[in-house]
Design a protein around this motif. Structure first.
Motif, short mmCIF file in Angstrom:
data_model
loop_
_atom_site.label_atom_id
_atom_site.label_comp_id
_atom_site.label_asym_id
_atom_site.label_seq_id
_atom_site.Cartn_x
_atom_site.Cartn_y
_atom_site.Cartn_z
N UNK A 156 -2.73 1.61 0.64
CA UNK A 156 -1.74 0.69 0.06
C UNK A 156 -2.37 -0.60 -0.48
N UNK A 157 -3.37 -1.13 0.21
CA UNK A 157 -4.06 -2.33 -0.29
C UNK A 157 -4.80 -2.02 -1.58
N UNK A 158 -5.47 -0.87 -1.62
CA UNK A 158 -6.16 -0.44 -2.84
C UNK A 158 -5.16 -0.30 -3.99
N UNK A 159 -4.02 0.34 -3.73
CA UNK A 159 -3.01 0.55 -4.77
C UNK A 159 -2.47 -0.78 -5.30
N UNK A 160 -2.23 -1.73 -4.41
CA UNK A 160 -1.75 -3.04 -4.86
C UNK A 160 -2.80 -3.72 -5.74
N UNK A 161 -4.04 -3.67 -5.32
CA UNK A 161 -5.12 -4.27 -6.12
C UNK A 161 -5.26 -3.56 -7.46
N UNK A 162 -5.05 -2.24 -7.48
CA UNK A 162 -5.14 -1.49 -8.73
C UNK A 162 -4.07 -1.96 -9.72
N UNK A 163 -2.87 -2.21 -9.21
CA UNK A 163 -1.81 -2.72 -10.09
C UNK A 163 -2.20 -4.08 -10.65
N UNK A 164 -2.75 -4.94 -9.82
CA UNK A 164 -3.15 -6.27 -10.28
C UNK A 164 -4.32 -6.20 -11.25
N UNK A 211 5.64 -5.90 -8.41
CA UNK A 211 4.71 -5.14 -7.57
C UNK A 211 5.46 -4.14 -6.70
N UNK A 212 6.53 -4.58 -6.10
CA UNK A 212 7.34 -3.73 -5.25
C UNK A 212 7.86 -2.53 -6.04
N UNK A 213 8.34 -2.79 -7.25
CA UNK A 213 8.86 -1.72 -8.11
C UNK A 213 7.75 -0.74 -8.50
N UNK A 214 6.61 -1.25 -8.92
CA UNK A 214 5.50 -0.40 -9.35
C UNK A 214 4.92 0.44 -8.21
N UNK A 215 4.90 -0.13 -7.01
CA UNK A 215 4.34 0.57 -5.86
C UNK A 215 5.39 1.42 -5.14
N UNK A 216 6.65 1.25 -5.53
CA UNK A 216 7.77 1.99 -4.94
C UNK A 216 7.85 1.77 -3.43
N UNK A 217 7.70 0.51 -3.03
CA UNK A 217 7.83 0.13 -1.62
C UNK A 217 8.72 -1.10 -1.54
N UNK A 218 9.12 -1.45 -0.34
CA UNK A 218 9.99 -2.62 -0.16
C UNK A 218 9.22 -3.92 -0.40
N UNK A 219 9.98 -4.96 -0.68
CA UNK A 219 9.37 -6.27 -0.84
C UNK A 219 8.63 -6.72 0.40
N UNK A 220 9.16 -6.36 1.57
CA UNK A 220 8.50 -6.72 2.82
C UNK A 220 7.11 -6.11 2.94
N UNK A 221 6.98 -4.86 2.51
CA UNK A 221 5.66 -4.21 2.54
C UNK A 221 4.68 -4.95 1.63
N UNK A 222 5.15 -5.29 0.42
CA UNK A 222 4.28 -5.98 -0.54
C UNK A 222 3.90 -7.36 0.00
N UNK A 223 4.84 -8.05 0.61
CA UNK A 223 4.56 -9.38 1.17
C UNK A 223 3.49 -9.30 2.25
N UNK A 224 3.60 -8.33 3.14
CA UNK A 224 2.62 -8.18 4.21
C UNK A 224 1.22 -7.90 3.69
#
Length: 159
Positions: free
Chosen positions: A45-53, A65-78
């Motif tokens: 998940x960290x790799x995927x977030x960095x890939x989006x950025x 980010x939440x929309x692109x990763x298809x996860x909740x905002x809480x997950x992205x925030x953490x």
């Protein structure tokens, strides 16, 4: 027992193929997750977030980010909090909106991600080493047909 082992010869060939695809995907993902953990002390998940950025140097809002990763905002925030603490991403103000911010890779984050992405690509290439270039091309074309057909079905369902 993997998913494919659950299928029996009396099941439709399409079902057995679907289960084989899932099993292959899971096996490759398991390898990638282990490699990221062992070599970079990070998670998929960290790799995927960095890939989006990495694809958006100007950064993305948390909602994007939440929309692109298809996860909740809480997950992205953490995940973002962890990456900020490690100096891999930074929060940037959004002009005209004091409540919002964008998240972007830092220089250190960009360098780190580039190294991870190179290794990720090697793991994926390695996963398909058992196939010839011709096999790879054939598989790519065949899966493209499956994708196109499914997109067509999904469009009809959503209409």
């Amino acid at each position: 027992m993997d998913l494919e082992a659950r299928a029996h010869s009396e099941h439709a060939h399409e079902l057995r193929l679907w289960l084989r695809l899932l099993t292959c995907s899971q096996l490759i993902e398991k390898r990638v997750r282990a490699g990221l953990r062992e070599q970079f002390d990070t998670t998929l998940p960290r790799f995927d977030l960095m890939a989006q950025l990495e694809r958006h140097p100007e950064g993305l809002k948390m909602k994007e980010l939440s929309h692109r990763l298809m996860v909740t905002g809480g997950n992205v925030t953490g995940i973002t909090d962890q990456l900020v603490n490690e100096g891999l991403v930074e929060r940037l103000d959004v002009d005209g909106d004091r409540r919002a911010f964008r998240v972007a890779l830092t220089e250190h984050g960009r360098t780190t991600f580039t190294e991870m992405a190179r290794q990720h690509e090697e793991w994926i290439v390695d996963a398909f080493q058992g196939l010839s270039p011709r096999d790879l091309e054939s598989l790519h074309k065949l899966l493209g047909k499956v994708k196109a057909h499914q997109l067509d079905i999904n469009q009809r369902i959503e209409a």
